[in-house]
Design a protein around this motif. Structure first.
Motif, PDB file in Angstrom:
ATOM      1  N   TRP A  25       6.119  -5.404  10.927  1.00 33.03           N
ATOM      2  CA  TRP A  25       5.717  -6.215   9.763  1.00 33.03           C
ATOM      3  C   TRP A  25       4.769  -5.441   8.850  1.00 33.03           C
ATOM      4  CZ3 TRP A  25       0.687  -7.666   8.618  1.00 33.03           C
ATOM      5  CH2 TRP A  25      -0.267  -7.495   9.624  1.00 33.03           C
ATOM      6  N   VAL A  26       3.989  -4.530   9.443  1.00 29.91           N
ATOM      7  CA  VAL A  26       3.062  -3.728   8.633  1.00 29.91           C
ATOM      8  C   VAL A  26       3.854  -2.731   7.781  1.00 29.91           C
ATOM      9  CG1 VAL A  26       1.151  -2.082   8.704  1.00 29.91           C
ATOM     10  CG2 VAL A  26       1.245  -3.970  10.366  1.00 29.91           C
ATOM     11  N   ARG A  27       4.824  -2.069   8.401  1.00 28.67           N
ATOM     12  CA  ARG A  27       5.626  -1.085   7.657  1.00 28.67           C
ATOM     13  C   ARG A  27       6.452  -1.777   6.567  1.00 28.67           C
ATOM     14  NH1 ARG A  27       6.266   0.399  13.010  1.00 28.67           N
ATOM     15  NH2 ARG A  27       8.405  -0.358  13.086  1.00 28.67           N
ATOM     16  N   GLU A  28       6.971  -2.974   6.911  1.00 36.72           N
ATOM     17  CA  GLU A  28       7.724  -3.730   5.901  1.00 36.72           C
ATOM     18  C   GLU A  28       6.812  -4.116   4.736  1.00 36.72           C
ATOM     19  OE1 GLU A  28       9.308  -6.980   8.190  1.00 36.72           O
ATOM     20  OE2 GLU A  28      10.565  -5.582   9.341  1.00 36.72           O
ATOM     21  N   ALA A  29       5.587  -4.514   5.060  1.00 34.12           N
ATOM     22  CA  ALA A  29       4.639  -4.915   4.011  1.00 34.12           C
ATOM     23  C   ALA A  29       4.328  -3.730   3.098  1.00 34.12           C
ATOM     24  CB  ALA A  29       3.359  -5.451   4.636  1.00 34.12           C
ATOM     25  N   ALA A  30       4.140  -2.552   3.702  1.00 37.36           N
ATOM     26  CA  ALA A  30       3.821  -1.369   2.901  1.00 37.36           C
ATOM     27  C   ALA A  30       4.981  -1.044   1.961  1.00 37.36           C
ATOM     28  CB  ALA A  30       3.515  -0.185   3.823  1.00 37.36           C
ATOM     29  N   ALA A  31       6.193  -1.148   2.492  1.00 38.58           N
ATOM     30  CA  ALA A  31       7.367  -0.859   1.663  1.00 38.58           C
ATOM     31  C   ALA A  31       7.504  -1.898   0.548  1.00 38.58           C
ATOM     32  CB  ALA A  31       8.626  -0.841   2.536  1.00 38.58           C
ATOM     33  N   ALA A  32       7.287  -3.166   0.883  1.00 38.86           N
ATOM     34  CA  ALA A  32       7.414  -4.236  -0.113  1.00 38.86           C
ATOM     35  C   ALA A  32       6.370  -4.067  -1.215  1.00 38.86           C
ATOM     36  CB  ALA A  32       7.261  -5.600   0.559  1.00 38.86           C
ATOM     37  N   HIS A  33       5.144  -3.735  -0.811  1.00 36.05           N
ATOM     38  CA  HIS A  33       4.076  -3.540  -1.794  1.00 36.05           C
ATOM     39  C   HIS A  33       4.402  -2.372  -2.722  1.00 36.05           C
ATOM     40  CE1 HIS A  33       0.156  -2.977  -3.607  1.00 36.05           C
ATOM     41  NE2 HIS A  33       0.115  -1.742  -3.140  1.00 36.05           N
ATOM     42  N   ALA A  34       4.897  -1.278  -2.133  1.00 39.83           N
ATOM     43  CA  ALA A  34       5.237  -0.102  -2.949  1.00 39.83           C
ATOM     44  C   ALA A  34       6.329  -0.456  -3.956  1.00 39.83           C
ATOM     45  CB  ALA A  34       5.689   1.042  -2.042  1.00 39.83           C
ATOM     46  N   ALA A  35       7.309  -1.233  -3.515  1.00 47.00           N
ATOM     47  CA  ALA A  35       8.402  -1.620  -4.417  1.00 47.00           C
ATOM     48  C   ALA A  35       7.875  -2.517  -5.528  1.00 47.00           C
ATOM     49  CB  ALA A  35       9.496  -2.333  -3.619  1.00 47.00           C
ATOM     50  N   LYS A  36       7.004  -3.470  -5.166  1.00 48.30           N
ATOM     51  CA  LYS A  36       6.421  -4.363  -6.171  1.00 48.30           C
ATOM     52  C   LYS A  36       5.595  -3.561  -7.189  1.00 48.30           C
ATOM     53  CE  LYS A  36       5.816  -8.612  -3.483  1.00 48.30           C
ATOM     54  NZ  LYS A  36       4.792  -9.523  -2.924  1.00 48.30           N
ATOM     55  N   GLN A  37       4.825  -2.621  -6.687  1.00 44.16           N
ATOM     56  CA  GLN A  37       4.000  -1.789  -7.559  1.00 44.16           C
ATOM     57  C   GLN A  37       4.865  -1.040  -8.565  1.00 44.16           C
ATOM     58  OE1 GLN A  37       0.875  -2.706  -7.694  1.00 44.16           O
ATOM     59  NE2 GLN A  37       0.064  -0.617  -7.536  1.00 44.16           N
ATOM     60  N   ALA A  38       5.953  -0.460  -8.050  1.00 46.14           N
ATOM     61  CA  ALA A  38       6.850   0.313  -8.916  1.00 46.14           C
ATOM     62  C   ALA A  38       7.430  -0.592 -10.002  1.00 46.14           C
ATOM     63  CB  ALA A  38       7.967   0.945  -8.077  1.00 46.14           C
ATOM     64  N   ARG A  39       7.824  -1.817  -9.598  1.00 42.23           N
ATOM     65  CA  ARG A  39       8.381  -2.774 -10.576  1.00 42.23           C
ATOM     66  C   ARG A  39       7.338  -3.130 -11.630  1.00 42.23           C
ATOM     67  NH1 ARG A  39      11.054  -5.372  -6.603  1.00 42.23           N
ATOM     68  NH2 ARG A  39       9.511  -7.027  -6.377  1.00 42.23           N
ATOM     69  N   ARG A  40       6.125  -3.383 -11.153  1.00 41.85           N
ATOM     70  CA  ARG A  40       5.046  -3.760 -12.087  1.00 41.85           C
ATOM     71  C   ARG A  40       4.773  -2.641 -13.093  1.00 41.85           C
ATOM     72  NH1 ARG A  40       2.508  -7.150  -7.621  1.00 41.85           N
ATOM     73  NH2 ARG A  40       1.838  -5.257  -6.610  1.00 41.85           N
ATOM     74  N   GLU A  41       4.757  -1.425 -12.593  1.00 42.49           N
ATOM     75  CA  GLU A  41       4.512  -0.293 -13.502  1.00 42.49           C
ATOM     76  C   GLU A  41       5.639  -0.153 -14.510  1.00 42.49           C
ATOM     77  OE1 GLU A  41       3.656   3.091 -10.975  1.00 42.49           O
ATOM     78  OE2 GLU A  41       1.913   2.001 -10.189  1.00 42.49           O
ATOM     79  N   GLU A  42       6.845  -0.392 -14.017  1.00 43.49           N
ATOM     80  CA  GLU A  42       8.024  -0.339 -14.877  1.00 43.49           C
ATOM     81  C   GLU A  42       7.907  -1.375 -15.999  1.00 43.49           C
ATOM     82  OE1 GLU A  42      11.196   1.655 -15.963  1.00 43.49           O
ATOM     83  OE2 GLU A  42      10.046   2.116 -14.149  1.00 43.49           O
ATOM     84  N   GLN A  43       7.511  -2.607 -15.597  1.00 45.69           N
ATOM     85  CA  GLN A  43       7.377  -3.691 -16.573  1.00 45.69           C
ATOM     86  C   GLN A  43       6.299  -3.373 -17.600  1.00 45.69           C
ATOM     87  OE1 GLN A  43       6.796  -7.001 -13.984  1.00 45.69           O
ATOM     88  NE2 GLN A  43       8.997  -7.378 -13.719  1.00 45.69           N
ATOM     89  N   GLU A  44       5.201  -2.794 -17.103  1.00 48.97           N
ATOM     90  CA  GLU A  44       4.113  -2.432 -18.020  1.00 48.97           C
ATOM     91  C   GLU A  44       4.586  -1.433 -19.058  1.00 48.97           C
ATOM     92  OE1 GLU A  44       0.431  -1.212 -16.077  1.00 48.97           O
ATOM     93  OE2 GLU A  44       0.503  -3.123 -15.003  1.00 48.97           O
ATOM     94  N   LYS A  45       5.371  -0.483 -18.591  1.00 48.99           N
ATOM     95  CA  LYS A  45       5.901   0.534 -19.504  1.00 48.99           C
ATOM     96  C   LYS A  45       6.779  -0.112 -20.563  1.00 48.99           C
ATOM     97  CE  LYS A  45       6.454   4.392 -16.579  1.00 48.99           C
ATOM     98  NZ  LYS A  45       7.504   5.106 -15.840  1.00 48.99           N
ATOM     99  N   GLU A  46       7.661  -1.012 -20.082  1.00 44.59           N
ATOM    100  CA  GLU A  46       8.563  -1.697 -21.014  1.00 44.59           C
ATOM    101  C   GLU A  46       7.771  -2.510 -22.028  1.00 44.59           C
ATOM    102  OE1 GLU A  46      11.411  -4.028 -18.819  1.00 44.59           O
ATOM    103  OE2 GLU A  46      12.155  -2.213 -17.824  1.00 44.59           O
ATOM    104  N   HIS A  47       6.734  -3.156 -21.522  1.00 43.74           N
ATOM    105  CA  HIS A  47       5.879  -3.975 -22.362  1.00 43.74           C
ATOM    106  C   HIS A  47       5.232  -3.133 -23.457  1.00 43.74           C
ATOM    107  CE1 HIS A  47       4.374  -8.034 -22.618  1.00 43.74           C
ATOM    108  NE2 HIS A  47       3.205  -7.571 -22.993  1.00 43.74           N
ATOM    109  N   ALA A  48       4.789  -1.960 -23.043  1.00 45.64           N
ATOM    110  CA  ALA A  48       4.092  -1.072 -23.971  1.00 45.64           C
ATOM    111  C   ALA A  48       5.047  -0.500 -25.010  1.00 45.64           C
ATOM    112  CB  ALA A  48       3.417   0.046 -23.203  1.00 45.64           C
ATOM    113  N   ALA A  49       6.305  -0.347 -24.597  1.00 42.94           N
ATOM    114  CA  ALA A  49       7.281   0.304 -25.478  1.00 42.94           C
ATOM    115  C   ALA A  49       7.694  -0.589 -26.656  1.00 42.94           C
ATOM    116  CB  ALA A  49       8.520   0.684 -24.677  1.00 42.94           C
TER     117      ALA A  49
END
Lengths: 328, 297
Positions: free
Chosen positions: A304-328
């Motif tokens: 569950w810890v490894r899954e959480a780390a992977a899920a968080h990393a994926a969420k972070q990547a999505r959030r950064e992606e959205q921020e970029k789109e927002h800025a563009a």
């Protein structure tokens, strides 16, 4: 995993094979991007993975004494040593990954029993003297096995082994120093040391594997210069190295046949019980089930810890992606 | 590369240099964990008390801070071979080793300050649970990985705030221990905070577990915020509490955790109040040392 078996009509494979053979013959290193025969790759992955597994399972017999070490200095030494083993496991798994293996898959192979680890770690550690004797014998034997691997033909493995060997030799000195200190202590402590020596001597000699005339994979590994010395040669080196150390320490090695052979300039010694070695390798040693069970439990309970780390990393990547789109 | 030099250096073990300076050897000591080498790490450190420093107060402060570190290190050692990933295995051991190193230095100073001349092992192995002065948060059972990193965050944020203020204290040894510890604790806090955020944000299960751990920790915070053991050495409990609260609040926001109102558990480890968990922890820690009181290790 990259494949090297695709045949080509123009003889390209033969040229690659010749190049590989020349590299080996000249004692040069094979590197991850170089062509190599499938058998070489598979043999190396198996050997490096088993080595990595041994480091990780090898944390357990001694690790259980960290919480009970009888002085804070010994506690720190042991804690640091077991941590080093985790580090060795990490960079050996990394070396295996340079050959196309996947760490997660290798861990699965370990906890499902499909891949082995050194049989020595299936013996119990009932007293604190075992910590010292493991350092002296087991790390000592590991060094005899591993020093020649610093010249192994596969570059990443050879380089990992340089660091591993340096750390192992520090561990061996610390183990021997613990025994020296205990031998200067009480009668009870001296008896603990001798008892641990009696229990670990033969299993340590078995760490070099079966006798040469019964070691089917050795010849090929020697030809490929993955391996440099035969099992029996390394075993002899270990005995010759250890006997004078036992004398200095004041313990007796439990082998009535052990004696100096003037003619050979080496020690004669008895034959380990290789049927016991085979039994332990096949899973029937004193602690096999316990060791694998602990490793499996840690892996499964940590899912569950490894899954959480992977899920968080994926969420972070999505959030950064959205921020970029927002800025563009 | 030849094999021989390694065999020679190993054979060097047998020539009577198995202890003492003869084994310092080729690798040097700098790369090994603090205090695991063959020489006394405190060798040559001036140990006389400065004028105006109250020896008893200094000993009490060092003992309490040493106890926090030792008990925490013991809990981290219990994670060994049980961590969720190899990287965490290495990190938790690293943090445990740092705390163990802090405990050793603090105990040694306590033994000098109270005039008893006791060494570090006397403090760790030959005191009973009712003589320990660690905060009770440290002795709570290991729990799951969420509790492990949650507690680590609380403790390292709080201890870091204390140590930052101790770096300027009147006792040069305690100030030096604190200066060394500040760097270590900053890393511990960073490591723990990253995991609290990962778990709080990660999956439904990890969020539930992280929030559960957060709630479990809350009643034990009051004891930390009121701790005045280092007050006479320039540590303001109020500013330490403020700094700790600020860190926890910041991490909670990033991790999506909520603070539920929790009544503090009455009592204080600093005053000798204990949970039922310290005694078995010490029984394990002390078992070999007490079985061989005349032994040398």
């Amino acid at each position: 995993m990259p494949s090297s078996t695709s045949s080509s009509p123009d003889g390209a494979d033969e040229r690659l094979q010749e190049q590989f053979d020349r590299t080996i013959a000249r004692d040069q290193r094979v590197e991850p991007r170089d062509w190599m025969p499938d058998g070489y790759r598979k043999t190396l992955i198996r050997q490096i993975a088993q080595h990595a597994h041994s480091e990780i399972i090898g944390m357990q017999p001694e690790g259980d004494w960290i919480t009970r070490a009888p002085s804070l200095r010994r506690k720190a030494i042991l804690f640091a040593k077991v941590q080093d083993e985790a580090g060795h496991g990490l960079y050996l798994y990394s070396a295996a990954e340079t050959l196309g293996a996947d760490r997660e898959d290798l861990v699965e192979r370990l906890i499902s029993g499909r891949q082995k680890y050194s049989s020595i770690f299936n013996y119990p550690t009932p007293t604190f003297a075992d910590v010292g004797v493991i350092g002296w014998f087991v790390d000592g034997a590991a060094i005899c096995n591993q020093v020649p691997l610093c010249r192994s033909s596969y570059g990443p493995y050879a380089r990992a082994m340089v660091r591993v060997c340096k750390e192992e030799s520090f561990h061996q000195r610390q183990g021997y120093e613990l025994l020296m200190t205990m031998m200067r202590g009480t009668e009870e402590q001296r008896a603990m040391v001798q008892d641990a020596v009696d229990r670990w001597w033969w299993p340590s000699l078995m760490m070099f594997g079966p006798p040469d005339d019964d070691s089917p994979n050795s010849a090929r590994s020697m030809a490929w210069r993955i391996k440099r010395h035969s099992n029996d040669e390394l075993r002899q080196r270990f005995v010759d190295m250890t006997v004078p150390q036992a004398g200095k320490l004041g313990v007796t090695l439990p082998d009535p046949e052990l004696r100096w052979n003037e003619e050979r300039g080496r020690h004669d010694f008895g034959t380990p019980d290789f049927t016991e070695l085979m039994r332990v390798i096949k899973g029937d040693g004193p602690c096999n089930a316990e060791r694998i069970g602990r490793r499996r439990a840690a892996h499964e309970e940590g899912a569950w810890v490894r899954e959480a780390a992977a899920a968080h990393a994926a969420k972070q990547a999505r959030r950064e992606e959205q921020e970029k789109e927002h800025a563009a | 590369m030849s094999d021989d030099h390694v065999y020679l250096s190993l054979a060097g073990i047998g020539d009577g240099s198995g202890h003492g300076s003869g084994t310092e050897g080729v690798d040097g000591d700098a790369r090994w964990a603090f205090g695991t080498g063959f020489t006394d790490p405190l060798h040559g450190v001036a140990t006389t008390l400065s004028e105006g420093v109250d020896g008893r107060a200094l000993a009490a402060c060092c003992t309490a801070l040493g106890d926090d570190a030792l008990v925490s290190a013991q809990r981290l050692a219990q994670w060994c071979t049980r961590a969720p990933e190899l990287e965490e295995e290495v990190a938790l051991a690293n943090i445990g080793l740092d705390l163990l190193g802090q405990a050793r230095l603090l105990y040694s100073r306590a033994g000098q300050a109270d005039g008893s001349g006791r060494g570090e092992d006397a403090y760790a192995y030959f005191r009973d649970a009712d003589e320990f002065r660690s905060v009770r948060l440290a002795e709570l059972p290991g729990g799951d990985f969420a509790f492990c990193v949650g507690r680590l965050l609380v403790q390292s944020a709080w201890r870091l705030a204390q140590f930052e203020q101790l770096t300027g204290c009147a006792d040069p040894v305690l100030a030096a221990v604190a200066a060394k510890g500040v760097k270590e604790l900053a890393y511990h806090r960073q490591y723990a905070a990253e995991w609290v955020v990962r778990l709080g944000d990660g999956t439904e299960e990890s969020h539930r577990r992280m929030q559960g751990a957060w709630d479990e920790l809350a009643p034990w915070l009051g004891e930390l915020y009121e701790d005045g053991v280092a007050e006479s050495f320039g540590v303001s409990p109020r500013s330490v509490a403020e700094a700790t609260r600020a860190v926890l609040a910041q991490v909670a926001v990033a991790a999506g955790l909520t603070d539920s109102p929790a009544a503090p558990v009455p009592g204080s480890g600093r005053a000798g109040d204990r949970t039922e968990h310290l005694e078995p922890l010490l029984a394990e820690l002390q078992v070999v040392a007490r079985a061989h009181p005349e032994g040398t290790w």
